[in-house]
Design a protein around this motif. Structure first.
Motif, PDB file in Angstrom:
ATOM      1  N   LEU A 141       0.844  -1.195   0.000  1.00 55.30           N
ATOM      2  CA  LEU A 141       0.000   0.000   0.000  1.00 55.30           C
ATOM      3  C   LEU A 141       0.878   1.243   0.000  1.00 55.30           C
ATOM      4  O   LEU A 141       1.792   1.360   0.834  1.00 55.30           O
ATOM      5  CB  LEU A 141      -0.918  -0.028   1.225  1.00 55.30           C
ATOM      6  N   PHE A 142       0.633   2.134  -0.941  1.00 56.74           N
ATOM      7  CA  PHE A 142       1.389   3.391  -1.038  1.00 56.74           C
ATOM      8  C   PHE A 142       0.417   4.564  -0.915  1.00 56.74           C
ATOM      9  O   PHE A 142      -0.765   4.448  -1.240  1.00 56.74           O
ATOM     10  CB  PHE A 142       2.082   3.501  -2.400  1.00 56.74           C
ATOM     11  N   ARG A 143       0.934   5.703  -0.481  1.00 57.73           N
ATOM     12  CA  ARG A 143       0.133   6.924  -0.455  1.00 57.73           C
ATOM     13  C   ARG A 143       0.902   8.028  -1.156  1.00 57.73           C
ATOM     14  O   ARG A 143       2.113   8.146  -1.013  1.00 57.73           O
ATOM     15  CB  ARG A 143      -0.118   7.370   0.990  1.00 57.73           C
ATOM     16  N   LYS A 144       0.195   8.842  -1.936  1.00 53.74           N
ATOM     17  CA  LYS A 144       0.845   9.963  -2.621  1.00 53.74           C
ATOM     18  C   LYS A 144      -0.240  10.984  -2.916  1.00 53.74           C
ATOM     19  O   LYS A 144      -1.266  10.629  -3.511  1.00 53.74           O
ATOM     20  CB  LYS A 144       1.498   9.462  -3.926  1.00 53.74           C
ATOM     21  N   HIS A 145      -0.030  12.234  -2.550  1.00 53.44           N
ATOM     22  CA  HIS A 145      -1.006  13.301  -2.784  1.00 53.44           C
ATOM     23  C   HIS A 145      -2.418  12.880  -2.394  1.00 53.44           C
ATOM     24  O   HIS A 145      -3.357  12.989  -3.198  1.00 53.44           O
ATOM     25  CB  HIS A 145      -1.017  13.716  -4.262  1.00 53.44           C
ATOM     26  N   ASP A 146      -2.608  12.374  -1.189  1.00 53.32           N
ATOM     27  CA  ASP A 146      -3.944  11.992  -0.706  1.00 53.32           C
ATOM     28  C   ASP A 146      -4.594  10.845  -1.464  1.00 53.32           C
ATOM     29  O   ASP A 146      -5.779  10.559  -1.260  1.00 53.32           O
ATOM     30  CB  ASP A 146      -4.924  13.182  -0.752  1.00 53.32           C
ATOM     31  N   LYS A 147      -3.860  10.228  -2.381  1.00 55.84           N
ATOM     32  CA  LYS A 147      -4.429   9.078  -3.094  1.00 55.84           C
ATOM     33  C   LYS A 147      -3.894   7.797  -2.459  1.00 55.84           C
ATOM     34  O   LYS A 147      -2.777   7.779  -1.941  1.00 55.84           O
ATOM     35  CB  LYS A 147      -4.010   9.094  -4.564  1.00 55.84           C
ATOM     36  N   LEU A 148      -4.707   6.758  -2.579  1.00 56.32           N
ATOM     37  CA  LEU A 148      -4.322   5.457  -2.042  1.00 56.32           C
ATOM     38  C   LEU A 148      -4.011   4.526  -3.217  1.00 56.32           C
ATOM     39  O   LEU A 148      -4.798   4.420  -4.149  1.00 56.32           O
ATOM     40  CB  LEU A 148      -5.518   4.907  -1.266  1.00 56.32           C
ATOM     41  N   TYR A 149      -2.844   3.886  -3.172  1.00 58.24           N
ATOM     42  CA  TYR A 149      -2.458   2.924  -4.222  1.00 58.24           C
ATOM     43  C   TYR A 149      -2.227   1.578  -3.556  1.00 58.24           C
ATOM     44  O   TYR A 149      -1.499   1.498  -2.570  1.00 58.24           O
ATOM     45  CB  TYR A 149      -1.156   3.343  -4.907  1.00 58.24           C
ATOM     46  N   VAL A 150      -2.837   0.533  -4.092  1.00 63.98           N
ATOM     47  CA  VAL A 150      -2.585  -0.803  -3.551  1.00 63.98           C
ATOM     48  C   VAL A 150      -2.175  -1.726  -4.691  1.00 63.98           C
ATOM     49  O   VAL A 150      -2.860  -1.805  -5.711  1.00 63.98           O
ATOM     50  CB  VAL A 150      -3.828  -1.383  -2.850  1.00 63.98           C
TER      51      VAL A 150
END
Lengths: 415, 415
Positions: A141-150
């Motif tokens: 799980l990554f976070r960048k600019h308030d977005k969630l990436y899984v």
């Protein structure tokens, strides 16, 4: 109320050359939908760094949540992990729990652990690891600019495990999702455009917050109402009101007012009545039995099946009289009637459904062209029959015939 | 040599909420691949004007060919046609041939033609109509800035018809496609990472024009080599050389050196030997018979099946001794052996495969947990057995058990 959007990225050359059918995306979309997240787009790209990065950038434009599957295997063609590591700017470190799990996996099978397996335990230090209990590639799980990436493995049951163990809960906690509710009606016996005509006024009068979709389903027709609103209670009430109206307009053609397949409908009917069924199949080759037994708990009402692909089995196991086969042929009303009677005797079930036909691509005659299918459903006292002409390929004809046969038995039971 | 890229756009809310699994894209990708066109991306968007237009713009950036499916039905949620009409700047006119076909379709069924059906015959005057012989929504071909756009209905057999009747030929004529060739090896009995280890040197020495992919396949493993080159002859020669090397390294685990499923492999074996088979199925519920009969022409070697879901059918139809069921249970080596013997007697086939197990989600015990499956394959003289533990959900366990059972029979026949 802000709509929460998700985008799905599927990575793998096998999807782009058509070697694999993507079933993950449909499952993920269903799960997100259930918790009020709207899937805006689905994108599939190959095992190619530039294409993966472009997809990450484009899909994070409109979506709050970006779910990525595939490309995490132990072999050289899988490059998703290093690409994500670069994209989110980190370095690869060892994840101890995954390492132990990988070692244990191979040791329990008496196999040596290879370097490429150990490498499965390396993860970017910028991610939160979502431990994979069912395989060796961890979720990330990554976070960048308030977005969630899984990022998850493409193996369906591993992906599902990670979604259920972590992702869905994390999304529910972090996003204020609107209520998104569906109600589905399965109908039989009327074509899409005639149903549309009958419910025209209803459709035109629907409020903007409710959407209607027509979903043809192997000769049956599903109608789905989707409502979106601020809170679940008032949205459910509004949806229910319109769903009831729809049901009353279509009362005569309703199969079931839930989103369940016909094989589950028949199972409920049988269970409620304390009755059993069996199948006697020729051209469908066991597919009806397979559909019925795909429902967990079907052993309560399903006795079994005789697949009489060869004619002599129709005679020897199903007691279809030789004379009927000779006089009328295997694809005939008389034969399927005799298959019902014989099937009940052989399998000892209360109800029986029988099918015999020509599903293609070859085997048709002038009199009985490819697609001709006779079916019968009945009990020890009575039997009904129907003749169909299916116009598709072998696989689709098999599915359509199987659904039609189950539907015929449903109609016989509820007549 | 310029690579020709295609992009696939699938339109429909049903894909984004997961109500439909997209099988069209895989089929289209296979067809394009066969003629040397590389699918770069696949995108799915909802029935929403803004999203459709954005997809058209983005996908035409890198692709020469944009194939669009879905959203052409007669109902109000289908908006693809007006959106394309706007996008390519035209007006809707009546297409006479389609109009006649729509009228004839409904008349032949004794149904009135509704306004919404007649509307199916309206097409943008900027498109070339690709007549749909299998349904009412025509295919439409547009050109813009040297790119080719084709819109087709989402109904699989209608889409396939339009692809085969027109689209593939048009692409072959208008684009100079490179040779793109695949060779596929199906293996059994060795995990992905161990195969990768054994062929490591081979993989590292592959020329840049050949790609290797690992495709796990229900417990078996597919390896696919893809070669791209200027002309078909030299590309085929280069590919063949490496494919032969791969085969020699993996000789002991090869199932077949073609891209065909295991049910077709067994069919060929039986046909070549002039032998027949049958199945005696408990937990797989007819799925093995269904897989075998999904192959056209299987009636030449498939006699039939007894699905003995209830234990009394194992006794009454398959002659499994009551004492075996009582002493060892239905899920046991002794029972599947007796099912093979009884199946051969009942169905009269040369070979028989039998399966009994617990596929879940319930029904497991301490001694026989969910996923325990016994299988046997044999003829009237000899029988082999194997016990499996599948760790997936009911549907996947069913598929894995079915493939494993067919593979067991294959090994028995070729032993």
């Amino acid at each position: 109320m802000e709509k929460i959007f998700a985008s799905l990225i599927t990575i793998g050359d096998e999807l782009l050359i058509g070697q694999t059918i993507d079933t993950n995306s449909a499952w993920i979309a269903q799960q997100l939908n259930n918790i009020g997240v709207w899937v805006k787009r689905r994108v599939a790209v190959g095992d190619n760094k530039k294409d993966i990065i472009q997809a990450l950038e484009e899909e994070s434009r409109d979506a709050h949540i970006i779910l990525i599957t595939g490309g995490l295997g132990p072999t050289a063609d899988d490059i998703t992990k290093p690409v994500l590591n670069d994209y989110f700017g980190g370095r690869l470190i060892v994840h101890e729990e995954t390492l132990h799990s990988v070692m244990a996996f191979f040791e329990s099978r008496g196999l040596p652990v290879l370097q490429r397996n150990v490498d499965q335990a390396r993860v970017p230090d910028t991610c939160q690891v979502l431990f994979n209990r069912r395989g060796t590639a961890p979720g990330m799980l990554f976070r960048k600019h308030d977005k969630l990436y899984v990022s998850m493995p493409g193996v369906p049951h591993e992906m599902k495990g990670i979604m259920e163990d972590y992702v869905l809960n994390i999304i529910k906690e972090e996003f204020h999702t609107p209520a998104l509710l569906h109600q589905t009606l399965l109908t039989s016996g009327m074509g899409e455009s005639f149903v549309a005509e009958r419910i025209k006024k209803f459709e035109e009068a629907l409020p903007a917050s409710i959407k209607l979709a027509y979903l043809p389903n192997f000769g049956l027709l599903k109608l789905r109402l989707t409502a979106m609103g601020k809170d679940k209670i008032s949205t459910a009430a509004l949806l229910s009101e319109h769903f009831h109206e729809l049901k009353s307009i279509l009362e005569d053609i309703i199969v079931v007012d839930e989103d369940i397949p016909i094989e589950q409908v028949i199972g409920r009917l049988l269970k409620a009545a304390g009755k059993t069924m069996g199948t006697a199949e020729s051209c469908t080759g066991g597919n009806i039995a397979h559909m019925i037994t795909s429902v967990a708990g079907s052993s309560a009402y399903f006795k079994g099946s005789v697949v009489s692909y060869a004619n002599e089995i129709k005679t020897s196991v199903l007691s279809v009289p030789e004379s009927i086969l000779q006089q009328y042929g295997a694809v005939s009303e008389e034969t399927v009637k005799a298959m019902v009677a014989g099937g009940i005797k052989t399998l000892g079930s209360d109800y029986m459904v029988a099918v015999s036909g020509i599903l293609g691509p070859d085997g048709g005659t002038e009199e009985k062209p490819v697609g001709t299918v006779w079916m019968a459903a009945g009990d020890s006292k009575d039997v009904v029959t129907i003749k169909h002409h299916f116009r598709y390929d072998r696989a689709r004809n098999t599915d359509m015939a199987s659904v039609a046969a189950i539907n015929l038995l449903r109609k016989f039971i509820t007549r």
